[in-house]
Design a protein around this motif. Sequence first.
Motif, PDB file in Angstrom:
ATOM      1  N   GLY A  22      71.435 -26.897 -70.625  1.00 27.81           N
ATOM      2  CA  GLY A  22      70.762 -25.600 -70.626  1.00 27.81           C
ATOM      3  C   GLY A  22      71.456 -24.504 -69.847  1.00 27.81           C
ATOM      4  N   ALA A  23      72.745 -24.670 -69.555  1.00 28.55           N
ATOM      5  CA  ALA A  23      73.464 -23.632 -68.807  1.00 28.55           C
ATOM      6  C   ALA A  23      73.549 -22.350 -69.631  1.00 28.55           C
ATOM      7  CB  ALA A  23      74.870 -24.117 -68.460  1.00 28.55           C
ATOM      8  N   SER A  24      73.487 -21.207 -68.940  1.00 29.90           N
ATOM      9  CA  SER A  24      73.717 -19.933 -69.624  1.00 29.90           C
ATOM     10  C   SER A  24      75.078 -19.372 -69.232  1.00 29.90           C
ATOM     11  CB  SER A  24      72.621 -18.935 -69.270  1.00 29.90           C
ATOM     12  OG  SER A  24      72.608 -18.707 -67.872  1.00 29.90           O
ATOM     13  N   LEU A  25      75.682 -19.963 -68.202  1.00 24.29           N
ATOM     14  CA  LEU A  25      76.974 -19.461 -67.725  1.00 24.29           C
ATOM     15  C   LEU A  25      77.801 -20.631 -67.195  1.00 24.29           C
ATOM     16  CD1 LEU A  25      78.773 -16.993 -67.040  1.00 24.29           C
ATOM     17  CD2 LEU A  25      77.523 -16.796 -64.887  1.00 24.29           C
ATOM     18  N   VAL A  26      79.052 -20.705 -67.650  1.00 23.43           N
ATOM     19  CA  VAL A  26      79.960 -21.757 -67.202  1.00 23.43           C
ATOM     20  C   VAL A  26      81.260 -21.105 -66.721  1.00 23.43           C
ATOM     21  CG1 VAL A  26      81.214 -23.860 -67.857  1.00 23.43           C
ATOM     22  CG2 VAL A  26      78.976 -23.407 -68.873  1.00 23.43           C
ATOM     23  N   PHE A  27      81.718 -21.522 -65.557  1.00 21.86           N
ATOM     24  CA  PHE A  27      83.005 -21.070 -65.035  1.00 21.86           C
ATOM     25  C   PHE A  27      84.013 -22.214 -65.163  1.00 21.86           C
ATOM     26  CE2 PHE A  27      80.017 -18.358 -62.858  1.00 21.86           C
ATOM     27  CZ  PHE A  27      80.655 -17.128 -62.791  1.00 21.86           C
ATOM     28  N   ILE A  28      85.162 -21.920 -65.752  1.00 19.02           N
ATOM     29  CA  ILE A  28      86.240 -22.902 -65.789  1.00 19.02           C
ATOM     30  C   ILE A  28      87.427 -22.280 -65.068  1.00 19.02           C
ATOM     31  CG2 ILE A  28      87.880 -24.151 -67.273  1.00 19.02           C
ATOM     32  CD1 ILE A  28      85.663 -24.282 -69.371  1.00 19.02           C
ATOM     33  N   ASN A  29      87.882 -22.973 -64.046  1.00 16.03           N
ATOM     34  CA  ASN A  29      88.952 -22.429 -63.234  1.00 16.03           C
ATOM     35  C   ASN A  29      90.102 -23.441 -63.198  1.00 16.03           C
ATOM     36  OD1 ASN A  29      90.223 -20.690 -61.557  1.00 16.03           O
ATOM     37  ND2 ASN A  29      88.622 -20.640 -59.999  1.00 16.03           N
ATOM     38  N   ILE A  30      91.243 -23.062 -63.766  1.00 18.27           N
ATOM     39  CA  ILE A  30      92.408 -23.947 -63.776  1.00 18.27           C
ATOM     40  C   ILE A  30      93.488 -23.312 -62.907  1.00 18.27           C
ATOM     41  CG2 ILE A  30      94.182 -25.055 -65.210  1.00 18.27           C
ATOM     42  CD1 ILE A  30      92.271 -24.840 -67.575  1.00 18.27           C
ATOM     43  N   VAL A  31      93.978 -24.086 -61.948  1.00 19.85           N
ATOM     44  CA  VAL A  31      95.045 -23.566 -61.082  1.00 19.85           C
ATOM     45  C   VAL A  31      96.239 -24.509 -61.144  1.00 19.85           C
ATOM     46  CG1 VAL A  31      95.709 -22.917 -58.733  1.00 19.85           C
ATOM     47  CG2 VAL A  31      93.365 -22.481 -59.522  1.00 19.85           C
ATOM     48  N   GLU A  32      97.378 -23.958 -61.551  1.00 17.72           N
ATOM     49  CA  GLU A  32      98.620 -24.732 -61.560  1.00 17.72           C
ATOM     50  C   GLU A  32      99.493 -24.189 -60.436  1.00 17.72           C
ATOM     51  OE1 GLU A  32     100.279 -25.767 -65.494  1.00 17.72           O
ATOM     52  OE2 GLU A  32      98.744 -24.434 -66.321  1.00 17.72           O
ATOM     53  N   ASP A  33      99.594 -24.971 -59.384  1.00 17.66           N
ATOM     54  CA  ASP A  33     100.302 -24.539 -58.180  1.00 17.66           C
ATOM     55  C   ASP A  33     101.565 -25.402 -58.046  1.00 17.66           C
ATOM     56  OD1 ASP A  33     101.249 -24.196 -55.603  1.00 17.66           O
ATOM     57  OD2 ASP A  33      99.259 -24.055 -54.699  1.00 17.66           O
ATOM     58  N   PHE A  34     102.716 -24.810 -58.358  1.00 11.80           N
ATOM     59  CA  PHE A  34     103.955 -25.599 -58.354  1.00 11.80           C
ATOM     60  C   PHE A  34     104.470 -25.850 -56.947  1.00 11.80           C
ATOM     61  CE2 PHE A  34     103.809 -23.352 -62.467  1.00 11.80           C
ATOM     62  CZ  PHE A  34     103.707 -24.468 -63.276  1.00 11.80           C
ATOM     63  N   GLU A  35     104.191 -24.916 -56.032  1.00 13.47           N
ATOM     64  CA  GLU A  35     104.658 -25.105 -54.655  1.00 13.47           C
ATOM     65  C   GLU A  35     104.017 -26.337 -54.018  1.00 13.47           C
ATOM     66  OE1 GLU A  35     104.367 -21.592 -52.210  1.00 13.47           O
ATOM     67  OE2 GLU A  35     105.607 -20.505 -53.672  1.00 13.47           O
ATOM     68  N   GLN A  36     102.705 -26.506 -54.268  1.00  8.62           N
ATOM     69  CA  GLN A  36     101.994 -27.665 -53.723  1.00  8.62           C
ATOM     70  C   GLN A  36     102.038 -28.844 -54.693  1.00  8.62           C
ATOM     71  OE1 GLN A  36     100.383 -27.514 -50.667  1.00  8.62           O
ATOM     72  NE2 GLN A  36     101.092 -25.404 -50.401  1.00  8.62           N
TER      73      GLN A  36
END
Lengths: 190, 121
Positions: A22-36
């Motif tokens: 029943g979500a009305s809002l979804v956040f998808i956060n993808i982080v590609e950090d090459f240094e780490q």
Amino acid sequence: MTVFRELSQHILDIYENGAKAGASLVFINIVEDFEQDRLSIAIRDNGSGMDEAMLRRVTDPWVTTRTTRKVGLGIPFLKQTAEMCGGDFEIRSELGQGTVTVATFQHSHIDRPPLGDLMGTVVCMVVGYPNVDLVYRHTVGDREFTLDTRELHEILGPGVPLSDPEVLGFLHAMLEEGLRELKGEPLPAS
Amino acid sequence: MKSLEELRKIKERALERRKLAGEGAKSRITVAMGTCGIAAGARDTMKAVLNEIEKRQIADVVVTQTGCMGLCEYEPMVTIKIGEADEVTYGKIDAARIPTLIEKHLLGGEPVAEWQVQTAK
């Protein structure tokens, strides 16, 4: 090893859980950090959430009962994949508040599945659930791309769905452009 | 970069087309997108549906998703409902079958019998 070949299939699977909760809002956060040398995928929804007992069950494939079948085997597989690839997995949830799922990986790990077809995944997500908004933010090094369907829905209003053929064309072009820029690929001459 | 200004113009055109075509969508196509469906290729099936809609400019169809339908061995599963007719459920619909399904059933109105799955009502 797993039922999915791409991490984007896992993202879709978790998104589906949120949409069905029943979500009305979804956040998808993808982080590609090459240094780490890290890849992190975080998915947060404002759906109905789970209580503690359910939360413990969803990460364990062995104690799953018939009533939890609807959650599927997606979550234990993602947990296993993250832990196998020098990463971590965490899921937090609260009844009535929603669920946050975070999987991290060693970006360069040899067994890490590719992110795969993100464009197809995002289009599937936003078209198939017209009442769920998505904020997709993807960072690669110092480049960033964000798609916020709240902006699109605000312009289109209730009369024009994202599955309108011309809107679909716009969405495809917008995602292709954004994802190419993220990877630092040149845009095709048009 | 694609501008939101462009989307505003698309909206005006889409509304105009919808006005000409009459009120509301007359058909609905649903792709099952549970864990079992995704594992069987439902995302590619959905992409194929959307490609056909874009290619053939089909504006009067609602595209939705559903979860596991309890027949995991028949995934990817698709249902089509046209107007007041009964919904038809199809099994093992990979992306390659979508153009035929759209042409024959969604546009032509004739269900494709050999891909149908009988579900308990």
